[in-house]
Design a protein around this motif. Structure first.
Motif, mmCIF file in Angstrom:
data_model
loop_
_atom_site.group_PDB
_atom_site.id
_atom_site.type_symbol
_atom_site.label_atom_id
_atom_site.label_comp_id
_atom_site.label_asym_id
_atom_site.label_seq_id
_atom_site.Cartn_x
_atom_site.Cartn_y
_atom_site.Cartn_z
ATOM 1 N N LEU A 7 59.965 75.406 102.428
ATOM 2 C CA LEU A 7 60.660 75.211 101.162
ATOM 3 C C LEU A 7 61.184 73.777 101.207
ATOM 4 O O LEU A 7 61.810 73.379 102.198
ATOM 5 C CB LEU A 7 61.816 76.196 101.003
ATOM 6 N N ILE A 8 60.924 72.999 100.167
ATOM 7 C CA ILE A 8 61.201 71.563 100.223
ATOM 8 C C ILE A 8 61.998 71.126 99.006
ATOM 9 O O ILE A 8 61.601 71.373 97.859
ATOM 10 C CB ILE A 8 59.881 70.761 100.307
ATOM 11 N N ASP A 9 63.130 70.475 99.266
ATOM 12 C CA ASP A 9 63.921 69.864 98.211
ATOM 13 C C ASP A 9 63.167 68.637 97.682
ATOM 14 O O ASP A 9 62.251 68.117 98.340
ATOM 15 C CB ASP A 9 65.279 69.465 98.783
ATOM 16 N N LEU A 10 63.556 68.156 96.518
ATOM 17 C CA LEU A 10 62.879 67.004 95.914
ATOM 18 C C LEU A 10 63.728 65.733 95.959
ATOM 19 O O LEU A 10 63.400 64.782 96.656
ATOM 20 C CB LEU A 10 62.475 67.325 94.475
ATOM 21 N N ASP A 11 64.851 65.720 95.230
ATOM 22 C CA ASP A 11 65.695 64.532 95.197
ATOM 23 C C ASP A 11 66.299 64.269 96.572
ATOM 24 O O ASP A 11 66.968 65.133 97.147
ATOM 25 C CB ASP A 11 66.816 64.712 94.169
#
Length: 256
Positions: A7-11
């Motif tokens: 699961l990967i955050d963006l900002d």
């Protein structure tokens, strides 16, 4: 420990103010090349999923919009479950457009729900006064699309929606329902989409509370990267991450 998906955050992890962080795009493309599944779990309430998907595609990362989990998608599901066809949105035009595309009127003064997201482009006192009055007059429910305190921009740290949610909570003497990170329900939806056991998934983010704390609520290990707002010092009330890495490209070693 086996790592089978992310699961990967963006900002602050993939890009900052719309500009890709060095090494991030190549890391995502390498994950795709290896067939390692991932989903984006973002607290961005300024842009719709389609706008985010188009941005990633311009970087060379082609993913379905369904792989992008944002508080707006959670809000749409929440309002539908409540039988609400309208709300009062304190947020961006792009957020309003996503709500309209889902058949929800975002500017109803008689609404039963007030939504608060990114107001950086539309911040006006009168808009907040209307939201406050709806909370008081309609006994409306306050929904926090996200509750982050701040995020990192090109010119430094910027206030996030949590500060404005807190103002309305104080003024109207209500408690907001949180829809985005670190809500366990929000993380569970993304985890279910991956179709992997929680113990084989890692959350990559730059916020100890929203990213690492939220992931821990569904038994997912967390990795903090140093490309965003995390400065290497953990807040006293934040859970410890599994690992701290320089950037997204360093997660590739976790799959070997």
């Amino acid at each position: 420990m086996t790592v089978s998906g992310f699961l990967i955050d963006l900002d602050g992890v993939v890009y900052i103010n719309g500009e890709p962080i060095p090494g991030a795009v190549s890391a995502l493309r390498e994950l795709q090349k290896r067939g390692i599944p991932f989903r984006f779990v973002s607290n961005n309430t300024h842009r719709s999923r389609e706008t985010i998907r188009e941005r990633l595609a311009r970087f060379g990362v082609d993913v379905p919009a369904a792989w992008i989990f944002t508080p707006l998608t959670a809000a749409i599901a929440y309002l539908r479950d409540a039988g609400a066809g309208s709300c009062w949105l304190l947020g961006s035009p792009d957020a309003a457009a996503e709500l309209r595309s889902a058949g929800i009127n975002p500017s109803d003064p008689n609404a039963s729900h007030v939504l608060v997201g990114d107001v950086s482009d539309v911040l006006e006192y009168d808009m907040f006064v209307t939201g406050f009055r709806i909370l008081m007059r309609n006994r409306a429910e306050l929904l926090a699309l996200e509750h982050d305190r701040y995020f990192k921009g090109n010119d430094g740290l910027l206030l996030s929606a949590g500060a404005f949610v807190a103002a309305l909570e104080f003024a109207a003497d209500v408690s907001a329902t949180l829809l985005g990170k670190p809500s366990a329900k929000f993380f569970q939806a993304a985890l279910t989409s991956l179709g992997l056991p929680a113990g084989e998934v890692v959350m990559v983010g730059d916020d100890p509370r929203s990213d690492i704390g939220g992931a821990a609520s569904v038994s997912v290990r967390g990795v903090l990267v140093l490309t965003g707002k995390f400065d290497g010092v953990l807040p006293a009330d934040a859970p410890a991450p599994w690992k701290i890495l320089p950037g997204l490209s360093d997660i590739l070693s976790l799959t070997q």
